[in-house]
Motif scaffolding. Structure first.
Motif, mmCIF file in Angstrom:
data_model
loop_
_atom_site.group_PDB
_atom_site.id
_atom_site.type_symbol
_atom_site.label_atom_id
_atom_site.label_comp_id
_atom_site.label_asym_id
_atom_site.label_seq_id
_atom_site.Cartn_x
_atom_site.Cartn_y
_atom_site.Cartn_z
ATOM 1 N N ALA A 96 0.844 -1.204 0.000
ATOM 2 C CA ALA A 96 0.000 0.000 0.000
ATOM 3 C C ALA A 96 0.877 1.251 0.000
ATOM 4 N N HIS A 97 1.866 1.264 0.843
ATOM 5 C CA HIS A 97 2.733 2.447 0.939
ATOM 6 C C HIS A 97 3.443 2.722 -0.383
ATOM 7 N N GLU A 98 3.862 1.642 -1.050
ATOM 8 C CA GLU A 98 4.523 1.856 -2.349
ATOM 9 C C GLU A 98 3.558 2.449 -3.365
ATOM 10 N N LEU A 99 2.259 2.170 -3.171
ATOM 11 C CA LEU A 99 1.247 2.723 -4.079
ATOM 12 C C LEU A 99 0.748 4.088 -3.592
ATOM 13 N N GLY A 100 1.311 4.565 -2.505
ATOM 14 C CA GLY A 100 0.883 5.860 -1.979
ATOM 15 C C GLY A 100 -0.436 5.789 -1.229
ATOM 16 N N ILE A 101 -0.753 4.601 -0.695
ATOM 17 C CA ILE A 101 -2.014 4.425 0.035
ATOM 18 C C ILE A 101 -1.687 4.148 1.505
ATOM 19 N N ARG A 102 -2.468 4.777 2.390
ATOM 20 C CA ARG A 102 -2.269 4.551 3.826
ATOM 21 C C ARG A 102 -2.932 3.256 4.266
ATOM 22 N N GLU A 132 -0.079 13.608 7.646
ATOM 23 C CA GLU A 132 -0.787 13.325 6.401
ATOM 24 C C GLU A 132 0.023 13.769 5.181
ATOM 25 N N SER A 133 0.890 14.743 5.364
ATOM 26 C CA SER A 133 1.592 15.235 4.180
ATOM 27 C C SER A 133 2.915 14.508 3.932
ATOM 28 N N ARG A 134 3.348 13.692 4.893
ATOM 29 C CA ARG A 134 4.606 12.974 4.603
ATOM 30 C C ARG A 134 4.330 11.486 4.438
ATOM 31 N N PHE A 135 5.192 10.828 3.742
ATOM 32 C CA PHE A 135 4.987 9.398 3.582
ATOM 33 C C PHE A 135 6.142 8.601 4.141
#
Ligand code: C2E
Ligand code: MG
Ligand code: MG
Length: 287
Positions: free
Chosen positions: A222-228, A284-287
Protein backbone atom coordinates in the motif's frame (compact mmCIF):
# COMPACT_ATOMS: atom_id res chain seq x y z
CA UNK A 1 -38.30 -37.59 -3.16
CA UNK A 2 -40.80 -35.22 -1.67
CA UNK A 3 -39.39 -31.99 -0.26
CA UNK A 4 -39.91 -31.07 3.33
CA UNK A 5 -39.06 -28.15 5.54
CA UNK A 6 -38.46 -28.39 9.26
CA UNK A 7 -40.28 -25.72 11.18
CA UNK A 8 -38.53 -24.04 14.07
CA UNK A 9 -39.82 -21.17 16.20
CA UNK A 10 -36.65 -19.27 15.21
CA UNK A 11 -37.97 -18.94 11.67
CA UNK A 12 -41.03 -17.22 13.05
CA UNK A 13 -38.98 -14.88 15.23
CA UNK A 14 -36.72 -13.96 12.38
CA UNK A 15 -39.68 -13.28 10.11
CA UNK A 16 -41.32 -10.99 12.66
CA UNK A 17 -38.05 -9.23 13.48
CA UNK A 18 -37.41 -8.51 9.83
CA UNK A 19 -40.94 -7.25 9.34
CA UNK A 20 -40.65 -5.04 12.39
CA UNK A 21 -37.43 -3.45 11.12
CA UNK A 22 -38.80 -2.96 7.62
CA UNK A 23 -42.06 -1.43 8.83
CA UNK A 24 -40.50 0.82 11.47
CA UNK A 25 -37.55 2.08 9.45
CA UNK A 26 -39.15 5.33 8.25
CA UNK A 27 -40.32 6.09 11.77
CA UNK A 28 -36.84 5.26 13.10
CA UNK A 29 -35.33 7.84 10.75
CA UNK A 30 -38.01 10.42 11.37
CA UNK A 31 -37.87 10.14 15.16
CA UNK A 32 -34.09 9.77 15.21
CA UNK A 33 -34.13 6.34 16.85
CA UNK A 34 -31.15 5.73 14.61
CA UNK A 35 -28.18 7.27 16.36
CA UNK A 36 -24.62 7.93 15.28
CA UNK A 37 -22.01 6.26 17.47
CA UNK A 38 -18.37 7.14 16.95
CA UNK A 39 -15.31 4.96 17.30
CA UNK A 40 -11.93 6.70 17.56
CA UNK A 41 -9.19 5.85 15.08
CA UNK A 42 -5.68 6.09 16.49
CA UNK A 43 -2.41 7.12 14.85
CA UNK A 44 -0.18 4.09 15.54
CA UNK A 45 2.93 6.20 15.84
CA UNK A 46 1.68 8.71 18.41
CA UNK A 47 -1.23 6.88 20.05
CA UNK A 48 -3.42 9.96 19.47
CA UNK A 49 -6.90 10.11 17.96
CA UNK A 50 -6.68 11.13 14.30
CA UNK A 51 -10.15 10.19 12.94
CA UNK A 52 -13.54 8.85 13.96
CA UNK A 53 -15.75 6.27 12.27
CA UNK A 54 -19.52 6.85 12.38
CA UNK A 55 -21.49 3.66 13.05
CA UNK A 56 -25.28 3.41 13.05
CA UNK A 57 -27.13 2.24 16.17
CA UNK A 58 -30.90 1.80 16.17
CA UNK A 59 -32.11 2.55 19.68
CA UNK A 60 -35.65 1.28 19.57
CA UNK A 61 -38.28 2.30 22.14
CA UNK A 62 -39.58 -1.28 22.26
CA UNK A 63 -36.66 -3.52 21.41
CA UNK A 64 -33.76 -1.49 22.81
CA UNK A 65 -30.38 -1.30 21.12
CA UNK A 66 -30.25 -2.93 17.68
CA UNK A 67 -26.83 -3.44 16.07
CA UNK A 68 -26.20 -2.79 12.37
CA UNK A 69 -25.56 -6.47 11.73
CA UNK A 70 -29.24 -6.99 12.57
CA UNK A 71 -30.86 -4.21 10.56
CA UNK A 72 -28.52 -3.58 7.63
CA UNK A 73 -29.21 -6.93 5.91
CA UNK A 74 -32.95 -6.19 6.21
CA UNK A 75 -32.53 -2.70 4.76
CA UNK A 76 -30.47 -4.21 1.93
CA UNK A 77 -33.16 -6.76 1.23
CA UNK A 78 -35.89 -4.11 1.00
CA UNK A 79 -33.77 -1.51 -0.85
CA UNK A 80 -33.91 0.91 2.07
CA UNK A 81 -30.14 1.34 2.47
CA UNK A 82 -29.93 4.61 0.47
CA UNK A 83 -32.14 6.33 3.03
CA UNK A 84 -29.77 5.22 5.80
CA UNK A 85 -26.71 6.47 3.89
CA UNK A 86 -28.24 9.89 3.27
CA UNK A 87 -29.46 10.11 6.87
CA UNK A 88 -26.10 9.15 8.37
CA UNK A 89 -24.27 11.63 6.15
CA UNK A 90 -26.59 14.46 7.14
CA UNK A 91 -26.35 13.62 10.86
CA UNK A 92 -22.56 13.43 10.75
CA UNK A 93 -22.08 16.60 8.69
CA UNK A 94 -24.52 18.50 10.89
CA UNK A 95 -22.68 17.31 14.02
CA UNK A 96 -19.32 18.40 12.54
CA UNK A 97 -20.82 21.84 11.98
CA UNK A 98 -22.05 22.01 15.60
CA UNK A 99 -18.66 20.95 16.98
CA UNK A 100 -16.86 23.46 14.76
CA UNK A 101 -19.22 26.26 15.85
CA UNK A 102 -18.52 25.55 19.52
CA UNK A 103 -14.79 25.63 18.93
CA UNK A 104 -14.22 21.94 19.67
CA UNK A 105 -11.22 20.53 17.76
CA UNK A 106 -12.24 18.29 14.85
CA UNK A 107 -11.06 15.05 13.32
CA UNK A 108 -12.28 13.72 9.96
CA UNK A 109 -15.26 11.37 10.33
CA UNK A 110 -15.79 8.38 8.07
CA UNK A 111 -19.23 7.27 6.97
CA UNK A 112 -19.98 3.76 5.67
CA UNK A 113 -21.69 3.75 2.30
CA UNK A 114 -22.95 0.79 0.32
CA UNK A 115 -22.95 0.17 -3.42
CA UNK A 116 -26.73 0.55 -3.16
CA UNK A 117 -26.23 4.17 -2.11
CA UNK A 118 -24.23 4.82 -5.27
CA UNK A 119 -26.75 3.03 -7.46
CA UNK A 120 -29.72 4.93 -6.04
CA UNK A 121 -28.24 8.41 -5.75
CA UNK A 122 -25.62 10.66 -7.21
CA UNK A 123 -23.57 10.48 -4.03
CA UNK A 124 -21.13 13.16 -5.17
CA UNK A 125 -23.84 15.83 -5.47
CA UNK A 126 -25.58 14.57 -2.36
CA UNK A 127 -22.43 14.91 -0.23
CA UNK A 128 -21.26 18.16 -1.80
CA UNK A 129 -24.71 19.71 -1.22
CA UNK A 130 -24.76 18.62 2.42
CA UNK A 131 -21.27 20.07 2.95
CA UNK A 132 -22.49 23.34 1.49
CA UNK A 133 -25.70 23.32 3.51
CA UNK A 134 -23.82 22.93 6.80
CA UNK A 135 -20.76 24.93 5.77
CA UNK A 136 -18.38 22.02 6.38
CA UNK A 137 -15.10 21.54 4.48
CA UNK A 138 -14.66 18.36 2.44
CA UNK A 139 -11.62 17.26 4.42
CA UNK A 140 -13.77 16.46 7.47
CA UNK A 141 -15.69 13.70 5.70
CA UNK A 142 -14.34 10.31 4.62
CA UNK A 143 -16.29 7.68 2.69
CA UNK A 144 -15.78 3.97 3.48
CA UNK A 145 -16.79 1.36 0.93
CA UNK A 146 -16.36 -2.33 1.57
CA UNK A 147 -14.13 -4.49 -0.55
CA UNK A 148 -17.18 -6.68 -1.23
CA UNK A 149 -19.06 -3.77 -2.80
CA UNK A 150 -16.07 -2.64 -4.82
CA UNK A 151 -15.57 -6.15 -6.16
CA UNK A 152 -19.24 -6.38 -7.18
CA UNK A 153 -19.40 -3.39 -9.44
CA UNK A 154 -17.18 -1.52 -11.79
CA UNK A 155 -18.82 1.29 -13.69
CA UNK A 156 -21.04 2.86 -11.01
CA UNK A 157 -18.17 3.50 -8.71
CA UNK A 158 -15.24 4.45 -10.81
CA UNK A 159 -16.43 7.90 -11.81
CA UNK A 160 -17.99 8.67 -8.45
CA UNK A 161 -14.90 7.65 -6.49
CA UNK A 162 -12.75 9.81 -8.73
CA UNK A 163 -15.13 12.73 -8.36
CA UNK A 164 -15.30 12.39 -4.57
CA UNK A 165 -11.52 12.49 -4.35
CA UNK A 166 -11.38 15.43 -6.71
CA UNK A 167 -13.65 17.29 -4.29
CA UNK A 168 -11.20 16.53 -1.48
CA UNK A 169 -13.24 13.74 0.11
CA UNK A 170 -11.10 10.72 1.03
CA UNK A 171 -12.24 7.26 -0.02
CA UNK A 172 -11.25 4.28 2.10
CA UNK A 173 -11.60 0.55 1.37
CA UNK A 174 -13.29 -1.21 4.28
CA UNK A 175 -12.79 -4.88 5.24
CA UNK A 176 -9.83 -5.24 2.90
CA UNK A 177 -8.75 -8.88 2.70
CA UNK A 178 -12.12 -10.25 3.80
CA UNK A 179 -12.16 -12.45 0.75
CA UNK A 180 -14.38 -10.86 -1.86
CA UNK A 181 -11.69 -9.58 -4.13
CA UNK A 182 -7.97 -9.69 -4.49
CA UNK A 183 -5.20 -7.20 -4.88
CA UNK A 184 -6.53 -6.25 -8.29
CA UNK A 185 -8.91 -3.66 -6.79
CA UNK A 186 -5.73 -1.69 -6.28
CA UNK A 187 -4.91 -1.32 -9.95
CA UNK A 188 -8.43 -0.30 -10.95
CA UNK A 189 -9.17 2.48 -8.51
CA UNK A 190 -7.37 5.10 -6.54
CA UNK A 191 -8.01 5.05 -2.82
CA UNK A 192 -6.62 6.94 0.12
CA UNK A 193 -6.50 4.13 2.64
CA UNK A 194 -6.92 0.38 3.03
CA UNK A 195 -8.66 -0.80 6.16
CA UNK A 196 -7.42 -4.30 6.84
CA UNK A 197 -10.13 -6.68 7.92
CA UNK A 198 -10.09 -7.64 11.59
CA UNK A 199 -9.86 -11.31 10.61
CA UNK A 200 -6.10 -10.86 10.17
CA UNK A 201 -5.57 -9.98 13.82
CA UNK A 202 -7.82 -12.79 15.09
CA UNK A 203 -5.38 -15.49 13.96
CA UNK A 204 -2.13 -13.61 14.27
CA UNK A 205 -0.11 -16.53 15.55
CA UNK A 206 -1.66 -19.42 13.67
CA UNK A 207 -0.04 -21.13 10.65
CA UNK A 208 3.48 -20.08 11.55
CA UNK A 209 2.40 -16.47 11.92
CA UNK A 210 1.26 -16.21 8.27
CA UNK A 211 -1.04 -13.28 9.05
CA UNK A 212 1.86 -11.28 10.46
CA UNK A 213 3.64 -11.68 7.14
CA UNK A 214 0.47 -10.83 5.22
CA UNK A 215 -0.24 -7.65 7.21
CA UNK A 216 3.35 -6.54 6.85
CA UNK A 217 3.27 -7.15 3.08
CA UNK A 218 -0.05 -5.33 2.56
CA UNK A 219 1.22 -2.33 4.53
CA UNK A 220 4.35 -2.30 2.43
CA UNK A 221 2.54 -2.70 -0.91
CA UNK A 222 0.00 0.00 0.00
CA UNK A 223 2.73 2.45 0.94
CA UNK A 224 4.52 1.86 -2.35
CA UNK A 225 1.25 2.72 -4.08
CA UNK A 226 0.88 5.86 -1.98
CA UNK A 227 -2.01 4.42 0.04
CA UNK A 228 -2.27 4.55 3.83
CA UNK A 229 -3.22 1.60 6.01
CA UNK A 230 -5.42 1.03 9.04
CA UNK A 231 -6.06 -2.24 10.85
CA UNK A 232 -9.37 -2.76 12.62
CA UNK A 233 -10.21 -5.06 15.49
CA UNK A 234 -7.23 -4.08 17.67
CA UNK A 235 -8.06 -5.69 20.99
CA UNK A 236 -4.75 -6.16 22.81
CA UNK A 237 -1.50 -4.42 23.61
CA UNK A 238 0.23 -7.15 21.53
CA UNK A 239 -1.85 -6.24 18.46
CA UNK A 240 -0.98 -2.58 18.93
CA UNK A 241 2.74 -3.27 19.35
CA UNK A 242 2.83 -5.44 16.26
CA UNK A 243 1.02 -2.89 14.06
CA UNK A 244 3.26 -0.08 15.21
CA UNK A 245 6.30 -2.21 14.48
CA UNK A 246 5.24 -3.00 10.89
CA UNK A 247 4.41 0.62 10.14
CA UNK A 248 0.61 0.37 9.84
CA UNK A 249 -0.49 4.03 9.91
CA UNK A 250 -3.70 3.85 11.91
CA UNK A 251 -5.51 1.50 14.27
CA UNK A 252 -9.07 1.01 15.49
CA UNK A 253 -10.49 -1.37 18.05
CA UNK A 254 -11.82 -2.10 21.51
CA UNK A 255 -8.29 -1.85 22.92
CA UNK A 256 -8.64 1.92 22.48
CA UNK A 257 -12.39 2.42 22.64
CA UNK A 258 -15.72 0.95 21.65
CA UNK A 259 -18.04 3.05 19.50
CA UNK A 260 -19.84 5.55 21.76
CA UNK A 261 -22.00 8.66 21.43
CA UNK A 262 -19.92 11.77 20.72
CA UNK A 263 -21.00 13.48 23.98
CA UNK A 264 -19.44 10.61 25.92
CA UNK A 265 -16.28 10.67 23.86
CA UNK A 266 -15.88 14.41 24.29
CA UNK A 267 -16.79 14.30 27.97
CA UNK A 268 -14.61 14.20 31.04
CA UNK A 269 -14.02 10.49 30.74
CA UNK A 270 -12.09 10.80 27.49
CA UNK A 271 -8.69 9.38 28.27
CA UNK A 272 -7.23 9.28 24.75
CA UNK A 273 -5.19 12.27 23.59
CA UNK A 274 -6.23 13.94 20.35
CA UNK A 275 -4.03 15.03 17.52
CA UNK A 276 -3.73 18.75 16.87
CA UNK A 277 -4.42 20.03 13.36
CA UNK A 278 -0.72 20.77 13.00
CA UNK A 279 0.26 17.19 13.92
CA UNK A 280 -2.39 15.81 11.56
CA UNK A 281 -1.05 17.94 8.74
CA UNK A 282 2.52 16.80 9.44
CA UNK A 283 1.57 13.11 9.34
CA UNK A 284 -0.79 13.33 6.40
CA UNK A 285 1.59 15.24 4.18
CA UNK A 286 4.61 12.97 4.60
CA UNK A 287 4.99 9.40 3.58
P1 C2E B 1 -17.31 -1.87 9.73
O1 C2E B 1 -17.53 -0.62 8.97
O2 C2E B 1 -16.17 -2.75 9.32
O3 C2E B 1 -17.18 -1.40 11.24
C1 C2E B 1 -16.40 -2.05 12.20
C2 C2E B 1 -17.23 -2.92 13.10
O4 C2E B 1 -16.36 -3.60 13.99
C3 C2E B 1 -18.19 -2.14 14.00
O5 C2E B 1 -19.29 -2.98 14.21
C4 C2E B 1 -17.38 -2.00 15.28
O6 C2E B 1 -18.20 -1.81 16.42
C5 C2E B 1 -16.69 -3.32 15.33
N1 C2E B 1 -15.44 -3.27 16.08
C6 C2E B 1 -14.64 -2.21 16.27
N2 C2E B 1 -13.55 -2.54 17.00
C7 C2E B 1 -13.65 -3.86 17.26
C8 C2E B 1 -12.82 -4.80 17.99
O7 C2E B 1 -11.78 -4.47 18.52
N3 C2E B 1 -13.26 -6.10 18.02
C9 C2E B 1 -14.41 -6.49 17.43
N4 C2E B 1 -14.75 -7.78 17.53
N5 C2E B 1 -15.22 -5.62 16.76
C10 C2E B 1 -14.84 -4.34 16.67
P2 C2E B 1 -20.78 -2.44 14.05
O8 C2E B 1 -20.89 -1.04 14.53
O9 C2E B 1 -21.66 -3.48 14.63
O10 C2E B 1 -20.98 -2.38 12.48
C11 C2E B 1 -20.96 -3.54 11.70
C12 C2E B 1 -20.94 -3.19 10.26
O11 C2E B 1 -22.19 -2.60 9.86
C13 C2E B 1 -19.89 -2.16 9.89
O12 C2E B 1 -18.64 -2.79 9.72
C14 C2E B 1 -20.45 -1.58 8.61
O13 C2E B 1 -20.08 -2.38 7.51
C15 C2E B 1 -21.94 -1.68 8.82
N6 C2E B 1 -22.45 -0.35 9.18
C16 C2E B 1 -22.46 0.30 10.36
N7 C2E B 1 -23.05 1.51 10.24
C17 C2E B 1 -23.40 1.64 8.94
C18 C2E B 1 -24.04 2.67 8.16
O14 C2E B 1 -24.37 3.75 8.65
N8 C2E B 1 -24.26 2.41 6.83
C19 C2E B 1 -23.86 1.25 6.24
N9 C2E B 1 -24.10 1.07 4.94
N10 C2E B 1 -23.24 0.27 6.93
C20 C2E B 1 -23.02 0.46 8.25
MG1 MG C 1 -16.39 0.79 8.22
MG1 MG D 1 -14.58 -3.12 8.50
Amino acid sequence: RQRYVVYSPNIDDEYWNQRYLRDKFSEAIEKKWINVFYQPIIRADSGKICNFEALARWIDPVKGMIAPDMFIPVLEKYHLIPQLGAYMLEQVIQQVNIRAASGIPLEPVSVNLSVLDFEANDMVSLIVNLLKKYDVAAKWIVVEITERDIAQTVSVFKQQIKALRRHGIQVWVDDFGSGYSALNVLNQYEFDLLKLDMQFLRQLDENRGANRVIIKSIVCAAHELGIRTLTEGVETEAHHRFLKEVGCDKEQGYYFSKPRPMEELLGEGMRLPRETEEEAHRYESRF
